[in-house]
Design a protein around this motif. Structure first.
Motif, PDB file in Angstrom:
ATOM      1  N   VAL A  92       0.816  -1.211   0.000  1.00  0.00           N
ATOM      2  CA  VAL A  92       0.000   0.000   0.000  1.00  0.00           C
ATOM      3  C   VAL A  92       0.852   1.265   0.000  1.00  0.00           C
ATOM      4  O   VAL A  92       0.538   2.232  -0.696  1.00  0.00           O
ATOM      5  CB  VAL A  92      -0.944  -0.009   1.226  1.00  0.00           C
ATOM      6  N   LEU A  93       1.961   1.279   0.759  1.00  0.00           N
ATOM      7  CA  LEU A  93       2.792   2.477   0.892  1.00  0.00           C
ATOM      8  C   LEU A  93       4.106   2.316   0.130  1.00  0.00           C
ATOM      9  O   LEU A  93       4.718   1.238   0.128  1.00  0.00           O
ATOM     10  CB  LEU A  93       3.076   2.758   2.373  1.00  0.00           C
ATOM     11  N   ASP A  94       4.558   3.411  -0.483  1.00  0.00           N
ATOM     12  CA  ASP A  94       5.742   3.373  -1.343  1.00  0.00           C
ATOM     13  C   ASP A  94       6.984   2.844  -0.640  1.00  0.00           C
ATOM     14  O   ASP A  94       7.804   2.156  -1.247  1.00  0.00           O
ATOM     15  CB  ASP A  94       6.052   4.784  -1.875  1.00  0.00           C
ATOM     16  N   ASN A 104      18.945  -2.156   5.488  1.00  0.00           N
ATOM     17  CA  ASN A 104      18.281  -2.775   6.642  1.00  0.00           C
ATOM     18  C   ASN A 104      18.344  -1.870   7.864  1.00  0.00           C
ATOM     19  O   ASN A 104      17.369  -1.713   8.604  1.00  0.00           O
ATOM     20  CB  ASN A 104      18.952  -4.114   6.991  1.00  0.00           C
ATOM     21  N   VAL A 105      19.525  -1.288   8.078  1.00  0.00           N
ATOM     22  CA  VAL A 105      19.746  -0.492   9.284  1.00  0.00           C
ATOM     23  C   VAL A 105      19.129   0.897   9.168  1.00  0.00           C
ATOM     24  O   VAL A 105      18.434   1.365  10.080  1.00  0.00           O
ATOM     25  CB  VAL A 105      21.260  -0.418   9.577  1.00  0.00           C
ATOM     26  N   VAL A 106      19.347   1.583   8.058  1.00  0.00           N
ATOM     27  CA  VAL A 106      18.793   2.931   7.895  1.00  0.00           C
ATOM     28  C   VAL A 106      17.270   2.873   7.834  1.00  0.00           C
ATOM     29  O   VAL A 106      16.580   3.750   8.373  1.00  0.00           O
ATOM     30  CB  VAL A 106      19.393   3.618   6.655  1.00  0.00           C
ATOM     31  N   PHE A 107      16.714   1.844   7.223  1.00  0.00           N
ATOM     32  CA  PHE A 107      15.264   1.671   7.199  1.00  0.00           C
ATOM     33  C   PHE A 107      14.719   1.589   8.622  1.00  0.00           C
ATOM     34  O   PHE A 107      13.704   2.222   8.953  1.00  0.00           O
ATOM     35  CB  PHE A 107      14.922   0.393   6.426  1.00  0.00           C
ATOM     36  N   ALA A 108      15.383   0.810   9.479  1.00  0.00           N
ATOM     37  CA  ALA A 108      14.925   0.689  10.866  1.00  0.00           C
ATOM     38  C   ALA A 108      14.981   2.032  11.581  1.00  0.00           C
ATOM     39  O   ALA A 108      14.070   2.385  12.341  1.00  0.00           O
ATOM     40  CB  ALA A 108      15.767  -0.351  11.607  1.00  0.00           C
ATOM     41  N   ALA A 109      16.031   2.804  11.320  1.00  0.00           N
ATOM     42  CA  ALA A 109      16.195   4.095  11.987  1.00  0.00           C
ATOM     43  C   ALA A 109      15.219   5.139  11.467  1.00  0.00           C
ATOM     44  O   ALA A 109      14.775   6.014  12.231  1.00  0.00           O
ATOM     45  CB  ALA A 109      17.630   4.593  11.808  1.00  0.00           C
ATOM     46  N   VAL A 110      14.872   5.060  10.197  1.00  0.00           N
ATOM     47  CA  VAL A 110      14.072   6.109   9.554  1.00  0.00           C
ATOM     48  C   VAL A 110      12.605   5.711   9.405  1.00  0.00           C
ATOM     49  O   VAL A 110      11.700   6.443   9.828  1.00  0.00           O
ATOM     50  CB  VAL A 110      14.679   6.468   8.175  1.00  0.00           C
ATOM     51  N   ILE A 111      12.350   4.553   8.796  1.00  0.00           N
ATOM     52  CA  ILE A 111      10.976   4.159   8.505  1.00  0.00           C
ATOM     53  C   ILE A 111      10.278   3.616   9.751  1.00  0.00           C
ATOM     54  O   ILE A 111       9.102   3.908   9.999  1.00  0.00           O
ATOM     55  CB  ILE A 111      10.932   3.140   7.354  1.00  0.00           C
ATOM     56  N   ASN A 153      19.194   9.594   2.095  1.00  0.00           N
ATOM     57  CA  ASN A 153      18.567  10.310   0.989  1.00  0.00           C
ATOM     58  C   ASN A 153      17.513   9.459   0.283  1.00  0.00           C
ATOM     59  O   ASN A 153      16.519   9.978  -0.231  1.00  0.00           O
ATOM     60  CB  ASN A 153      19.626  10.742  -0.032  1.00  0.00           C
ATOM     61  N   LYS A 154      17.729   8.159   0.264  1.00  0.00           N
ATOM     62  CA  LYS A 154      16.770   7.235  -0.359  1.00  0.00           C
ATOM     63  C   LYS A 154      15.509   7.088   0.488  1.00  0.00           C
ATOM     64  O   LYS A 154      14.392   7.067  -0.049  1.00  0.00           O
ATOM     65  CB  LYS A 154      17.445   5.876  -0.564  1.00  0.00           C
ATOM     66  N   TRP A 155      15.674   6.993   1.820  1.00  0.00           N
ATOM     67  CA  TRP A 155      14.558   6.620   2.677  1.00  0.00           C
ATOM     68  C   TRP A 155      13.811   7.802   3.300  1.00  0.00           C
ATOM     69  O   TRP A 155      12.604   7.693   3.566  1.00  0.00           O
ATOM     70  CB  TRP A 155      15.031   5.673   3.781  1.00  0.00           C
ATOM     71  N   ASP A 201      16.558  18.035   2.361  1.00  0.00           N
ATOM     72  CA  ASP A 201      15.429  18.949   2.495  1.00  0.00           C
ATOM     73  C   ASP A 201      14.116  18.162   2.440  1.00  0.00           C
ATOM     74  O   ASP A 201      14.019  17.131   1.766  1.00  0.00           O
ATOM     75  CB  ASP A 201      15.470  19.977   1.363  1.00  0.00           C
ATOM     76  N   LYS A 202      13.107  18.635   3.158  1.00  0.00           N
ATOM     77  CA  LYS A 202      11.830  17.920   3.225  1.00  0.00           C
ATOM     78  C   LYS A 202      11.170  17.763   1.858  1.00  0.00           C
ATOM     79  O   LYS A 202      10.350  16.858   1.656  1.00  0.00           O
ATOM     80  CB  LYS A 202      10.875  18.636   4.188  1.00  0.00           C
ATOM     81  N   ALA A 203      11.512  18.624   0.913  1.00  0.00           N
ATOM     82  CA  ALA A 203      10.888  18.554  -0.409  1.00  0.00           C
ATOM     83  C   ALA A 203      11.722  17.750  -1.408  1.00  0.00           C
ATOM     84  O   ALA A 203      11.300  17.542  -2.554  1.00  0.00           O
ATOM     85  CB  ALA A 203      10.681  19.968  -0.959  1.00  0.00           C
ATOM     86  N   PHE A 204      12.891  17.267  -0.998  1.00  0.00           N
ATOM     87  CA  PHE A 204      13.792  16.539  -1.896  1.00  0.00           C
ATOM     88  C   PHE A 204      13.193  15.198  -2.330  1.00  0.00           C
ATOM     89  O   PHE A 204      12.699  14.435  -1.509  1.00  0.00           O
ATOM     90  CB  PHE A 204      15.124  16.300  -1.177  1.00  0.00           C
ATOM     91  N   PHE A 205      13.209  14.934  -3.647  1.00  0.00           N
ATOM     92  CA  PHE A 205      12.904  13.617  -4.212  1.00  0.00           C
ATOM     93  C   PHE A 205      11.534  13.110  -3.766  1.00  0.00           C
ATOM     94  O   PHE A 205      11.362  11.956  -3.470  1.00  0.00           O
ATOM     95  CB  PHE A 205      14.021  12.641  -3.809  1.00  0.00           C
TER      96      PHE A 205
END
Length: 442
Positions: free
Chosen positions: A164-166, A178-185, A250-252, A341-345
């Motif tokens: 459902v979510l991108d 794996n690690v950055v996803f846990a920290a960010v998402i 930057n990806k997540w 930036d919050k508007a990036f990508f």
């Protein structure tokens, strides 16, 4: 803390275990190694956990002060449909996260990092199981138009690319993801679960505290390895760099920001008593919290190079280096991590397809912006189907052949699968009690 544990009816419990065998084959390693890595914690339980003693009064919205609802039909048709969409999306994210983590789990350099992520995956499985408990323990058919079996089938049929979510439709490039996803998402997950504790539907509200306690570990599974990694990078370890971590952020981060929904939305969640913050407010708090996390990583990097500095001095130095684009004792601003930036990508929300750069600069030439993205995103991700679809849509928006709204609706391309054996990516293994044939889809 008083928690009541329950298991799903056998056909649904077996369906989750069948899904696990096909999508999460490393699951069995966790109980074998639990005492080694988590000796102080209660062993994992694949069950639904409901907090006992939740307040009976609605906390926010049009029905504040009234009795919390305990059945879907007590909510009213529109609120029930809205909440059902939240529950199904939540379930999708849990199973989707496992599919993403599984692809790069074995690439962890350290066994501890690997088993921390493995525990995260198991708890995500439990969270998905928890959402199924909400779906099958009550009759939602009046608002869903589906039997419980069909809703379970649909969710378990989703693969990376059809969630459902991108954020849950992106493949991982390496264990850094794996690690950055846990920290960010997973940090978004913490905010969503925290907001949903007030939910006017009592079974949903009672699901949140146990999930939140587990979500705290998920954040740790991201932040603690990142702390070790930036210290190693500062000490010259060639196998991890702050540049690799930066590009993963930057990806997540754009996808994490979009998980809150459109910045102008959230009124219905307040009105129906499902959450206590609108989208923009929660998103702003989340972004500031991520900024503090990054500031902590930067001060740890600096102190690994300059151990005589206090944490406060190191953080002040990092801020100065980033502000002045400077250099100090061999440390440059390029060694440090920054939030984009919050508007990036962005592909959803106010900033969707607006060609805003990493530092907030704006672009008018689409090919120049694509080159900018190339410089700031992980190399393997540039070759993904997701990136290709984004760039194609961006070029069409820039050419005027596609509106921003059309581009937003186009991302991602959702494909539902179902109707065959789970070995062929479907869910027909949901069985009636004592039956020997799959359930009918009628």
């Amino acid at each position: 803390m008083n928690v009541e544990q329950t298991t799903l009816p056998k056909k649904y419990h077996d369906a989750v275990l069948h899904w696990q065998r096909h999508n999460f084959p490393d699951y069995g390693l966790l109980p074998e190694n639990w005492q080694k890595y988590f000796p102080s914690d209660p062993e994992f339980c694949l069950c639904a956990k409901m907090e006992v003693g939740m307040a009976d009064k609605v906390e926010v919205g049009d029905h504040k002060g009234e009795r919390r609802r305990e059945k879907p039909e007590e909510l009213g048709e529109e609120p029930a449909k809205h909440l059902l969409a939240i529950i199904r999306a939540q379930a999708s994210t849990e199973f989707g996260s496992i599919q993403q983590h599984e692809g790069t789990l074995a690439r962890a350099q350290d066994d501890e990092d690997r088993f921390w992520v493995l525990r995260v995956m198991a708890e995500e499985l439990r969270h998905g199981y928890q959402m199924f408990h909400l779906l099958v323990s009550q009759d939602w058919s009046q608002v869903s138009g589906q039997k419980a079996e069909q809703m379970v089938e649909e969710i378990l049929s989703m693969q990376t690319g059809s969630h459902v979510l991108d954020a849950f439709n992106l493949e991982y490039d390496s264990f850094v993801d794996n690690v950055v996803f846990a920290a960010v998402i997973d940090r978004v997950g913490k905010y969503q679960l925290s907001m949903q504790r007030v939910c006017s539907y009592k079974p949903f509200a009672a699901s949140m505290p146990p999930m939140l306690r587990e979500e705290a570990f998920h954040l740790a599974a991201g932040v603690i390895p990142l702390r070790r990694w930036v210290q190693r990078a500062a000490q010259g370890n060639a196998l991890i760099t702050t540049n690799a971590i930066q590009k993963a952020f930057n990806k997540w981060m754009p996808r994490g920001l979009e998980m809150f929904g459109h910045e102008k939305g959230g009124d219905s969640n307040i009105k129906f008593g499902f959450k206590n913050m609108k989208n923009a407010e929660a998103q702003a708090l989340y972004y500031d919290e991520c900024r503090r996390m990054v500031a902590d990583l930067n001060q740890r990097f600096i102190r690994a190079r300059l151990p005589k500095l206090s944490p406060e001095e190191a953080e002040a130095l990092a801020e100065k280096l980033l502000r002045d684009r400077g250099k100090h004792d061999g440390i440059t601003h390029e060694d440090l991590i920054q939030l984009p930036d919050k508007a990036f990508f962005r592909r959803k929300g106010d900033s969707a397809f607006t060609m805003v750069g990493f530092a907030g600069e704006t672009f008018t030439d689409v090919e120049e912006y694509v080159r900018h993205l190339k410089a700031h995103l992980p190399e393997p991700y540039l070759h993904s189907r997701d990136m290709k679809q984004y760039v194609e849509s961006l070029r069409q928006v820039a050419a005027g052949t596609l509106t921003r709204d059309q581009a937003i609706k186009k991302m991602p391309t959702l494909k539902r699968v179902g109707g065959m054996c789970p070995c062929s990516k479907s869910v027909r293994w949901v069985m009636e009690e004592g039956a020997s044939t799959p359930l009918s889809r009628n």
